[in-house]
Design an enzyme around this catalytic site. Structure first.
Site, short mmCIF file in Angstrom:
data_model
loop_
_atom_site.label_atom_id
_atom_site.label_comp_id
_atom_site.label_asym_id
_atom_site.label_seq_id
_atom_site.Cartn_x
_atom_site.Cartn_y
_atom_site.Cartn_z
N ALA A 80 3.81 4.38 -1.97
CA ALA A 80 3.73 5.70 -1.33
C ALA A 80 2.39 6.34 -1.67
CB ALA A 80 4.87 6.59 -1.79
N LYS A 81 1.85 7.10 -0.72
CA LYS A 81 0.57 7.77 -0.99
C LYS A 81 0.88 9.19 -1.48
CE LYS A 81 -4.12 8.06 0.90
NZ LYS A 81 -4.70 7.18 -0.13
N CYS A 82 1.18 9.28 -2.76
CA CYS A 82 1.52 10.56 -3.36
C CYS A 82 0.55 10.88 -4.50
CB CYS A 82 2.96 10.56 -3.87
SG CYS A 82 3.33 9.30 -5.12
#
Length: 364
Positions: free
Chosen positions: A203-205
């Site tokens: 995830a791009k968090c």
């Protein structure tokens, strides 16, 4: 406006935009992520109502309650993509559909409301239209777009937020490497890992990037430009850099890149390079690569080039790899011909200087 996949954007022009003279001065040397355009896009979400209140408005501070869930539990995701001044005078976005799809995947992993892909694309296009004059026309210049979403509900209970704010801001950027592309020195992080199986690595968090900063500080202490992470289970296989995927070029011209395993971000530049290399006749293999294989392969001549890739820098050649066990040089320590070829080919498509056989460019 009511919730739904298709919203009309209310356009509120910035009443005090940056003057043309000031904008020209700022864009003469924009650097990366230091200056911002006149507008931003905001869309709100509420449980039971859906997405609503889509606006293009003056860029400015966002009011935030101190109990906003994002400040306490980190429900936040983001993307990064670019708009380019094309060679024919038009404006193009590079693979924005892929960013929209990954944004949904990231939201699902972080238990957040998912923004419809069409609404994501519409928001990005509206901001590019509003701030088109901010798109650099210099060599390698582009407009970097940062869509992000966070939990805005004022609530301290540990559960998914019921309210979210989606925002897109933009920053004109020049060439990532102001003095030209040069091979970087990499520090192998043995004290820290970026992500673990079952975690948020794919995830791009924001938390993934915060977790990489200690390793980056350690890399700097050892005279390196970037750090590379090993897998969290066996501590032997290459995962990725703090914010970039990695490729290895073998002596037969083929490419190898670590397989997506749930802990590695599925980079859009990574995917583009795989397709571009395969279209040119090169073999690309996705499989685990150990740090020992990298070291032995570089010393034996089996691995002749290595590079990192991402939206910001496109391709970054790797020259030296350093760790507590010593260091080794990849190839001759310079920018290899295949790395240079792939970088140029991808950039020519992005800036509209070459035919786009994949249909990656979306005109605005």
């Amino acid at each position: 406006m009511s919730g739904g996949d298709n919203l009309d954007f209310e356009i509120r022009q910035n009443p005090s935009p940056v003057s043309e003279a000031e904008r020209s001065a700022l864009m003469a040397n924009p650097g990366f992520g230091r200056i911002f355009t006149d507008h931003m896009v905001t869309i709100r979400y509420a449980e039971g109502k859906g997405w609503y209140d889509a606006r293009v408005e003056a860029r400015g501070p966002i009011p935030m309650d101190p109990a906003s869930a994002v400040l306490h539990y980190g429900q936040e995701i983001f993307e990064g993509l670019k708009a380019y001044a094309l060679a024919d005078g038009g404006v193009g976005l590079f693979r924005p559909q892929a960013n929209a799809q990954r944004f949904v995947t990231s939201a699902e992993r972080m238990s957040m409301a998912t923004l419809p892909e069409g609404l994501f694309l519409g928001a990005v296009k509206e901001l590019v239209k509003a701030d088109r004059q901010w798109i650099p026309t210099s060599t390698e210049g582009s407009l970097y777009l940062r869509p992000f979403q966070y939990a805005s509900e004022a609530f301290l209970g540990v559960r998914p937020s019921q309210e979210y704010l989606f925002v897109v801001i933009a920053s004109p950027v020049g060439a990532y490497f102001a003095k030209g592309v040069k091979p970087v020195t990499i520090w192998v992080s043995s004290d820290f890992t970026r992500a673990a199986p079952g975690g948020t690595g794919a995830a791009k968090c924001g938390g993934n990037y915060a977790a990489s900063l200690a390793a980056q500080a350690q890399a700097t202490e050892h005279g390196c430009d970037q750090s590379v992470f090993l897998d969290a289970v066996e501590r032997k296989y290459i995962d990725e850099l703090g914010g970039m995927n990695i490729f290895f070029v073998l002596d037969d011209g083929s490419l190898v890149t670590p397989a997506l395993n749930g802990s590695i971000l599925p980079g859009i530049t990574r995917d583009s390079l795989i397709k571009l290399a395969e279209a040119s006749g090169r073999t690309v293999t996705e499989r685990p690569v150990s740090i020992d294989e990298w070291r032995v392969g570089s010393l034996s001549g089996r691995i002749v080039e290595a590079f990192a890739c991402g939206t910001a820098a496109v391709l970054t050649p790797i020259g030296t790899v350093r760790s507590h066990d010593g260091e080794f040089t990849v190839g001759d320590g310079g920018t290899g011909p295949i790395t240079a070829e792939l970088r140029q080919s991808l950039m020519d498509i992005q800036w509209g200087r070459a035919e786009d056989p994949f249909g990656w460019t979306v005109r605005v």
